[in-house]
Write an enzyme that holds these catalytic residues in place. Structure first.
Site: not given
Lengths: 889, 889
Positions: A108, A352, A468, A574, A630, A757, A778-781, A843
Site C-alpha cells: 500500500r 485513523r 448581492h 450598511r 458606514r 478597500e 473592506g476585503t470584498n471590494d 468587515c
C-alpha cells in the site's frame, strides 16, 4: 515553458526500511514524514501491543531516490527489502514464493497526508500458478485460494500494469451470465481456475506482457507502481491544490496478508470508537463473517452491527474492545478502525482519526475533556469551525429520496422548500397569505430586499458567492443557492426551465444552501437544535481568542440575532439598506433627482428623523457595544427604478416631469458602477448626504446619552483612496457633530474612521491614518480591485479558474493571502506606523471564513466582523488561530 | 480635526533686510529662498548696473517670525527697516513722510515661486493730506498728486484693511456719471480732492477705523498684509496643489516710487527681449506716454509698439536697449520686462523669464545655442515638452471672432470644423461624398471606429480623458473634445441642445481639441508647419535620453506616422481593433456566439488569414524594430450588436436563430465589464482564441523571415493577476509557435511577456516574472483598479476632485505617483529581483505625459510607449528626465 520537475536527490539514507511485528516496531506515530500516515500508525499500533500483521515500511526518501534515478528503484534498495521480508517470513513461519505454505503480502501507498489519486492497495501479492496450490492446501480451501488469485490478477494488472481493468470485469460478468448466476460467491473453484487462465491471456493480449509469475518481480513492480502513482496528473493537481510539496514523496507499506474469508471463524469489519453522527460514547460499526474488507464496502451482503460480534465471536470481540480502547486512549481521539479476524484471531489493519458530524464533533470534544483525555485547548483544535454552520440551520433529511434539478453555489446554508415566485412583490403577497415561497431571480438587487425577507430561500441564476443575493442572504441567515446557471428563468412567461423540466409560478422546489443543490418538490427538513456542548465550546473559545468578533448587521433584528450568537459589537452597519423601506425610498429618490443643493437638502430633511430612529434602535440593542456605521456607499442609481412604468409612477408620486425624470435617471447610468460615483465620492460632490447621516447618528447618541447609556459611535467613511478625501470629510463630520452637541447640550465621545478597500488606500495607509481613528478593511471590494475581478461577473470564469488550480479557493470566500492579504498587511503596518495601536478590523465576507480569520489573527487585526450566523464560526476560528500562533511562538 | 499649522520658529536672523541701489546690492539672483524671486532679481539687476529704483527686501525669514509671534511683526524688525528706509531717503534725497518732498514707496510680496492668490502690490505708500501737497508741489502737478493719493486709498483699504473695494469704485463711477464724463482722466484736481474725502469717510464707515494718516503706520500695515496674504485660503490651496511648503514664506520688497505719469517726458511699458510668438530675435513690446503701469494693462488707451519709443525718447530708449541686452546675456533666457521713464530717466521695475509659444520656444532655444548663450542641454531643459502638441496639429485662428457653445475636456488636440452627424454610418457616408463631419456621440465604443476615422473630429458628452473616444482619437492624432456634459444629444430627433441652441444634423460646428472648446459655425484654422528647429531639438533630445520611446499603434498607418515621429518600436498593438473591420466582424461574432469549441474554431479559422496579414503588414513597416502584440483583451460583448434590429440582421447573415442569438448576446452582459471576463481570462476559458492569434503572429514572422527580415515578435498576455495564468498561457503559446516553426521549417526568436495592470500582478511580480520575458505596465487599467475609479464614469466627480485639490492632476493623464506609481515601482523591482535586467516598459496613456515620463525614468523603466502624435513629447520629456537625473547624481 516549465513543467513540474521531479526531485533529484539520490542519497542513500542510513535507514529506509522500518520493520514492525509483535509489539516491536522500528518506527512510531511521530514519524509521519518518513513513514507516511499509514506506516507511522501501523508501527505505533504494533508498539503499543495491538495485533498487527507483521510487515515493514519503505520510507518516503526512497520515493525521492526513485525519481532521481529517472523512475527506477535504486538497486541498493532491494537487499534491505529482502532482509525485512525474510524477517516477516520467520515471524509468521511462511515463505514468500513457497509452493507449500506461501507468504502473501499487501502493498500500500501512504503519504504524510492522505491523498486521493494515489495508488491505494494491492492484496494477495505473491500468488502464481504454483503458490496458489500451496495456499489451497495450507488453507484447506481451494476456492478461497483461487478466488484470491483471481482478485490479485485483477488488481495488479490494473494498478501496476496499467491495463483497463473493466475488461477483466466484463469477462467475469460474461461467465456469470453464461452460468446464469448473480453472485461472485456462486462461482465454483473450477470457474475461478478458468477465469485465471482467461485473465492472464487477456493481460498478455492487452499489454503485450506476460502476467509476472515470479513473486519478487510482482513485488518490485508493485513498489515501483506506488512511487509512480505519486506523480500522476491527478495526484499532481491534488498536491498543488493542497500545497503538498512534490518533495514529500510517499512511503510503501508491505504487510503479511490476513484473511477474513477463511470460513465462519473468520470475519472482517470497520468501526468507530464513538458514534460519528451523535458523538455518543458507544462502540459503533459493522462486520461480515467470512468476508474480505472490500466485501463490506461493496454492499453485496448486508453487514451486521458490531454489537452482534460479541455473541458471534466472543474471544476476538473482547480483543477488539481492548484494542479500540487502547487506541482511543493512545491517540486521544475518536478512531476509525479496520480489522480482520482470521480463524478466531483478531488482526488490526488500520486506525485513523474518524470523520464526524458537527454535532458529534462537539459532543466528543466535551466528553473527552470530561474524561481528562484531552485539554480544552486540544478540544478546540479538533473542531472544524466551518462545520458549525450545520448546527445553525435546518438541513434536508438525508433519508428522503430526492430528484436533483440543478446545482449552483452554496451561497448561504439551510434546507428550505416552497412555491416558486419570480418577483419580490409576489413573495411578500404570498407570505402574507401564510404561504412559503422560494424567490427565484436571475439576480437580486437592493430593491428586492422585502421579497428576500418574505421568502424561505433565494435562488439566483447569476452571481457568485459574494453577489448581492449571497451576501444579503447570509446576513439574514437565509438559505440561498446562487449562480445556478443551468436554470433558465423567464420573467415574462413566469416560468423556469431546467433539464427539460418547465416549472411554473407556484410549483414547489427545495433548496439545499449548504450544497447548492436544487430539488424538485418538497423534501423533508430537520430543524437544528443547539445543545449545551455548543455553548460550552463557545465559552472555551472565548477564553483563548485574542481577536474580537463583531457582526455585519443593518437592522435591529440582525443585531439581536448576532448578539445572541455572541457578537461583541457591529463592525459594519450598511446605512443604505435603511434607505429601501417603503416609507422612505421615495424621499431618497427625491434627493437623488434633485437639481439643486437646497432641493436635495429638503428631501434629506424628510429622511433625517427616520435615520435617527434607525440608529437609536440599533444603538439601544447593542447596549454600549461598539457600533460602526458606514455612511452611504452605493451609487445612487441603485435606488431609482429603471422600467418605463415604474419611472412614470414615481414621477406622479413625487410630482416630477416624467420625461425629465427619465432623462435624469438615464444620466445616472454607469459602465462600471463598482468603480463609479459611490462611497465618499458621493459626499465630496454632495456633502449634504453625509451631513444628514452624521446628524442622525449624533442626535440618536445624544438622546441615548440623556437616557443614561454610554456609547461611542464609530462613523466610517467608505471607499477612501486618498488622505485628502478623509481629511475633508472628517472635518465636515466633526463640524456637524459639534453642532449637534451644542444644540442638545450633550457631550459624547465619537470616532471617525475609514474603510480600507482600495489598493491605493492600503499603500498610502500611513497618510490616511493621520485622519482616521480606526481602519476597517473592506476585503470584498479590495479583492475586486486588487484582482480586477467583479464578483457579480466572475461566474463565467471563476469555475475554470478553480478547476485549473489558478485559485485554490474562491477568493471571495477565502482571502487571497498572497495578493489581497499582502495589501491588508501593508495597510495595517503602515497605519500603525503613523498611529501606534490603531484599531483595525475587517468587515468583508472573509471575516467569517476560518482560514481568513487565521490570517487576520497572524497580521494582528483587532477584530473581524461577519454576518450574524457566522459569528460562532468566527469565534471558534479566532480561538484556534490564537492557539496555533502560540504553539508556533 | 487638523488645520494647516503655521510655522513656529522665531529666531532673529543675523541679517534680514537687504538693500539695493545704484549698482550696489546686498542680495543676488541666487538668493531666491531668502529674497523671493522678485527681490532676488531686483538685487541682481541693481548689481549689474541697471537703473533700478532704490529699495530693500525684507527676507522670508521674517514671514516665519511673523507667524511665530501669532501674526504680529516682531518689534526688532522695525529698526532695521527704518535704517534701510533712511538709506533710500539719502539716496534719492527725499524724505518719507516729508511734507515738502516726500518719499513714496511701493510694497510688494515676492515668494520663491510666483504665487497667485498672494497680495501683489501697494503703490504710492506714504501719502496723506499733508504729503500729498508736498508731492503736488515737488512734481509741479497737483492733479497727478491727488490722483495718486486717490489710487493709494483704494489699494490700501482693499488689500491692507480688508474693505470691499468695489464700494469706492462705485462712488468713483457715481461722480463720473454726475459730471457726465467717461474717462478717469477727465476728473479734475478738485474732483479728486472730493473723492479722497469721500473715500476716507467710507473707509471709516465700513471698517470702523480711520484711514491711517501716519506714513509709518501705513508701512507697518502694508508689510503685515504681505505676510498675512501668505496664508489666505486661496494661497493655501495653491501651495498645496503645487507642493510649496508653508515654511518657505514670502519676502517683502519696498522700493521708492517712480512715475511714468508725470508728463510727456514720462512713460511706462512692457517688453519681451525676443518675439514670444515666433521666437524671432527682435525687441518686442509696447508703451504709453504719460501713464502708469496699470494703464497699459487696463486698455483704456491703446499702447504704441516699442519701436516708436526710439523716436519719441531716444535717450531712454538707448538705455532700455542696453538694459535688455544686458539682462538677456545675464539671465541667458528671453526676458519679460517692465520699465518706467520718469522725466526722461529710465527705471527698470521687473524682469523675469518670458512666456512663449512652442514655436518660439524651439526657435529661441536653437538661436541661443548658436549665439553660445546656452548649451544644448540647457536648451532642452528650457522647452516644455507638452507644448510640442501645438506644433503637430492645426489650430484655430486666434484672430477670428468665435461663439463659444460649450467647454469639454481637451481630449486630443487640433482645431477642426464640419457638419454634425450622430452616427458612425453617416460619418462614413458623408465623408465618401467629400464632406467634412464632426461625429457627435454620447460616448463611443469600438463599433464606432469607422465613423471616427471618417470624421474630422469627435465630440462626446460623457467620459474622461482616457475614455474610449479620447484614447482612440489621440491614437489617430484626431481632434477630440470629450465629456462635454453641457451638450445634450438626442439620437432619436437627431439634434443636440446646448445653451438654448438647438443644432440639427448637418449644422456646422468647430472643435478646439487643445482647449476642449466647442464653437458655433466654422472657425478658420491654421495648419501646423514643422521647421528645422523641431528636428534639431528632437535630435538633441535623442542624444541624451536613456528611455526608449515606442508607440501604441494598431494599423500600418498609425505605425508609419509614429515611425515618422521617431518611434523606436511598437509598445502596444491592440489586436482587438483589427477585429472590427467590415470584412471580419461577422466572423468574430460567429466565434463569440459559438456553442462548442469546434464551432468556435471554425469561425476562428476564417479570421486566421486576415490576422496573419495584419501582422505581416505591421511587422513590415516596423522593419525589425520591436513590436509588442497584445492578445485579445476586451470582453466579448463589445463585439456584438445590442439593438433588436441589428441582432436580427446579424442572425440572418450568420444563419443563426434570432431568439437564441438574442439570448446569447444578453447572457454576455456584465455589471462591471472592466472587471469582467476579459484579457487572459478569455484564453483560460477559450484557449483557441489566443491560439489562433499566436499562430497568425508566428506565420507572419515565418513568412518575413523567409523574405530575409530579422524580427523578434513580442507576444503580450493581458490582465494577468497570478503567475499560474501566465504559466498556462505561456506554455500554450509556445506550443503553437513551435508547431508553426516545424510546419514552416523556419526558426525565429520570440518573447512572451505580460501586461502588469492589476495591483495583484504588481505585488506578485517576482512570481509572475518567472514566466515573462518582459513586463509592460498598463497604467490605464492599473490606475482604474488601484484607485477604484472607472475612467468612463469618473466624469461625474473628477472635476470636483481636482478643484478640491484631492488630485493635483487627472490621474488618467498624469500618473498618480504616490499610489499607482508605488505599485509600478514595486512591480519593476520585484520583477528584476527574479530576472536581473528584465525588460520593462509602460504602454498606458501616461507614456506620453512629461511628468509621468520623468517618473518612469527615475524608476528605471526601459521604454515608454505612447500614441503616435505624442512620440515627440515623450522623446523630449525623456531627455529632460535624463538630464535632471544626472544633475541630481
Amino acid at each position: 515553458m516549465t513543467t513540474a520537475t521531479t526531485p533529484t536527490t539520490n542519497k542513500r539514507p542510513e535507514k529506509f526500511v522500518y520493520y514492525f511485528a509483535e509489539g516491536v516496531a522500528e518506527g512510531n506515530a511521530g514519524m509521519k514524514s518518513t513513514l507516511g500516515g499509514k506506516g507511522a500508525n501501523l508501527a505505533e499500533m504494533t508498539a503499543i501491543g495491538l495485533p498487527v500483521p507483521p510487515g515493514f515500511t519503505i520510507s518516503t526518501d526512497i520515493c525521492t531516490s526513485y525519481y532521481a534515478e529517472g523512475g527506477k528503484l535504486p538497486e541498493w534498495v532491494k537487499p534491505e527489502v529482502l532482509k525485512a521480508l525474510s524477517r516477516v517470513e520467520n515471524n509468521i513461519n511462511k515463505k514468500f514464493g513457497d509452493t507449500k505454505n506461501p507468504l502473501l503480502v499487501s502493498v500500500r501507498s501512504g503519504a504524510r497526508a492522505s491523498m486521493p489519486g494515489m495508488m491505494d492497495t494491492i492484496l494477495n501479492l505473491g500468488l502464481n500458478d504454483e503458490t496458489v496450490e500451496g495456499l489451497a492446501k495450507s488453507s484447506n480451501n481451494p476456492r478461497f485460494a483461487w478466488d484470491s488469485y483471481r482478485r490479485f490478477i485483477q488488481m495488479y494488472s490494473d494498478v501496476v500494469m496499467g491495463m483497463n481493468s473493466s475488461l477483466l470485469e466484463v469477462s467475469l460478468e460474461d461467465m456469470k451470465a453464461e452460468k446464469n448466476i448473480h453472485n461472485d460467491n456462486d462461482l465454483t473453484t473450477d470457474d475461478l481456475k478458468k477465469l485465471v487462465v482467461k485473465f492472464k491471456d487477456m493481460v498478455k493480449q492487452m499489454t503485450g506482457q506476460n502476467f509476472p509469475s515470479d513473486p519478487f518481480e510482482q513485488l518490485w513492480g508493485a513498489i515501483s507502481a506506488v512511487f509512480q502513482s505519486w506523480n500522476t496528473p491527478r495526484a499532481m493537481t491534488y498536491r498543488e491544490l493542497h500545497n503538498i510539496p512534490l518533495s514529500w514523496g510517499t512511503a510503501v507499506n508491505i504487510q503479511s496478508m490476513v484473511f477474513g474469508n477463511m470460513g465462519d471463524d473468520s470475519a472482517t469489519g470497520v468501526a468507530f470508537t464513538r458514534d460519528p453522527s451523535t458523538g455518543e460514547k458507544k462502540f459503533y460499526g459493522e462486520f461480515l463473517i467470512n468476508a474480505q474488507g472490500e466485501d463490506v464496502v461493496a454492499g453485496i451482503r448486508t453487514p451486521q452491527p458490531i454489537s452482534l460480534l460479541r455473541e458471534a465471536m466472543p474471544g476476538p470481540y473482547k480483543d477488539l474492545e481492548t484494542s479500540y480502547q487502547k487506541l482511543e486512549t493512545y491517540f486521544k481521539d475518536m478512531q476509525d478502525i479496520e480489522f480482520t479476524i482470521e480463524k478466531n484471531k483478531l488482526w488490526m489493519l488500520q486506525t485513523r482519526n474518524g470523520k464526524r458530524t458537527a454535532k458529534a464533533s462537539l459532543q466528543i470534544a466535551c466528553d473527552m475533556i470530561d474524561e481528562k483525555l484531552i485539554t480544552e485547548n486540544e478540544a478546540l483544535l479538533r473542531i472544524d469551525p466551518a462545520s458549525l454552520d450545520q448546527l445553525l440551520h435546518p438541513t434536508l433529511d438525508p433519508k428522503t429520496t430526492k430528484t436533483l434539478l440543478a446545482k449552483g453555489l452554496p451561497a448561504s446554508p439551510g434546507g428550505v422548500c416552497g412555491e416558486i415566485v419570480f418577483t419580490p412583490e409576489e413573495a411578500v403577497e404570498l407570505k402574507e397569505k401564510g404561504k412559503k415561497v422560494i424567490l427565484a431571480r436571475i439576480e437580486t438587487s437592493p430593491e428586492d430586499i422585502a421579497g428576500m425577507v418574505a421568502a424561505q430561500g433565494i435562488l439566483t441564476t447569476r452571481g457568485g458567492m459574494t453577489s448581492h443575493a449571497a451576501v444579503v442572504a447570509r446576513g439574514m441567515g437565509k438559505c440561498c443557492v446562487a449562480g445556478c446557471s443551468e436554470v433558465n428563468i423567464d420573467y415574462v412567461s413566469e416560468q423556469m426551465k431546467v433539464k427539460g423540466y418547465v416549472l411554473k409560478k407556484g410549483d414547489i422546489i427545495t433548496l439545499d444552501g449548504g450544497t447548492g443543490e436544487v430539488f424538485l418538490g418538497e423534501v423533508k427538513t430537520i430543524e437544528p437544535k443547539l445543545d449545551g456542548t455548543f455553548d460550552r465550546v463557545m465559552k472555551m473559545a472565548d477564553q483563548v481568542r485574542r481577536l474580537k468578533v463583531r457582526t455585519n448587521a443593518d437592522t435591529p433584528k440582525d443585531a439581536q440575532t448576532a448578539r445572541d450568537f455572541g457578537a461583541e459589537g457591529i463592525g459594519l452597519c450598511r446605512t443604505e439598506h435603511m434607505f429601501f423601506g417603503a416609507d422612505r425610498i421615495d424621499a431618497v429618490r427625491e434627493m437623488i433627482v434633485a437639481e439643486t443643493r437646497s432641493e436635495r437638502e429638503k428631501a434629506l430633511a424628510k429622511l433625517l428623523p427616520m435615520q435617527r430612529d434607525d440608529f437609536y434602535q440599533l444603538f439601544k440593542i447593542m447596549q454600549g457595544y461598539p457600533v460602526t456605521i458606514r455612511l452611504l456607499d452605493p451609487p445612487l442609481h441603485e435606488f431609482v427604478p429603471h422600467s418605463e412604468k415604474d419611472i412614470e409612477e414615481l414621477a406622479k408620486r413625487i410630482n416630477y416631469d416624467p420625461a425629465k425624470l427619465k432623462h435624469k435617471i438615464g444620466s445616472l447610468h454607469e459602465f462600471n458602477p463598482m468603480l463609479g460615483h459611490r462611497g465618499c465620492r458621493l459626499a465630496i460632490t454632495f456633502p449634504e448626504i453625509y451631513n444628514m447621516q452624521s446628524r442622525a447618528i449624533a442626535e440618536a447618541v445624544a438622546q441615548l446619552t440623556k437616557e443614561g447609556m454610554t456609547l461611542i459611535p464609530e462613523i466610517m467613511i467608505p471607499l477612501v483612496a486618498t488622505e485628502k478625501e478623509l481629511q475633508i470629510l472628517r472635518s465636515q463630520t466633526v463640524e456637524v457633530i459639534e453642532k449637534v452637541q451644542k444644540e442638545t447640550g450633550v457631550k459624547f465621545e465619537y470616532q471617525i474612521g475609514t474603510m480600507i478597500e482600495l489598493p491605493r488606500a492600503a499603500i498610502t495607509a500611513h497618510e490616511i491614518a493621520k485622519y482616521a481613528d480606526f481602519f476597517s478593511f473592506g476585503t470584498n471590494d479590495l479583492t475586486q480591485t486588487t484582482l480586477g475581478i467583479s464578483r457579480d461577473d466572475a461566474g463565467r470564469f471563476l469555475g475554470s479558474y478553480i478547476s485549473e488550480g489558478i485559485f485554490a479557493k474562491d477568493p471571495f470566500v477565502s482571502i487571497d493571502q498572497v495578493g489581497v492579504g499582502t495589501l491588508v498587511k501593508t495597510g495595517v503596518d503602515l497605519g500603525r506606523q503613523t498611529k501606534n495601536g490603531l484599531k483595525v478590523g475587517v468587515c468583508g465576507e472573509h471575516g467569517g471564513d476560518p482560514d481568513s480569520v487565521e490570517f487576520f489573527e497572524n497580521i494582528n487585526l483587532d477584530y473581524v466582523s461577519c454576518s450574524p450566523f457566522r459569528v460562532p464560526i468566527a469565534r471558534l476560528a479566532a480561538a484556534r488561530a490564537s492557539l496555533k500562533r502560540k504553539a508556533r511562538n
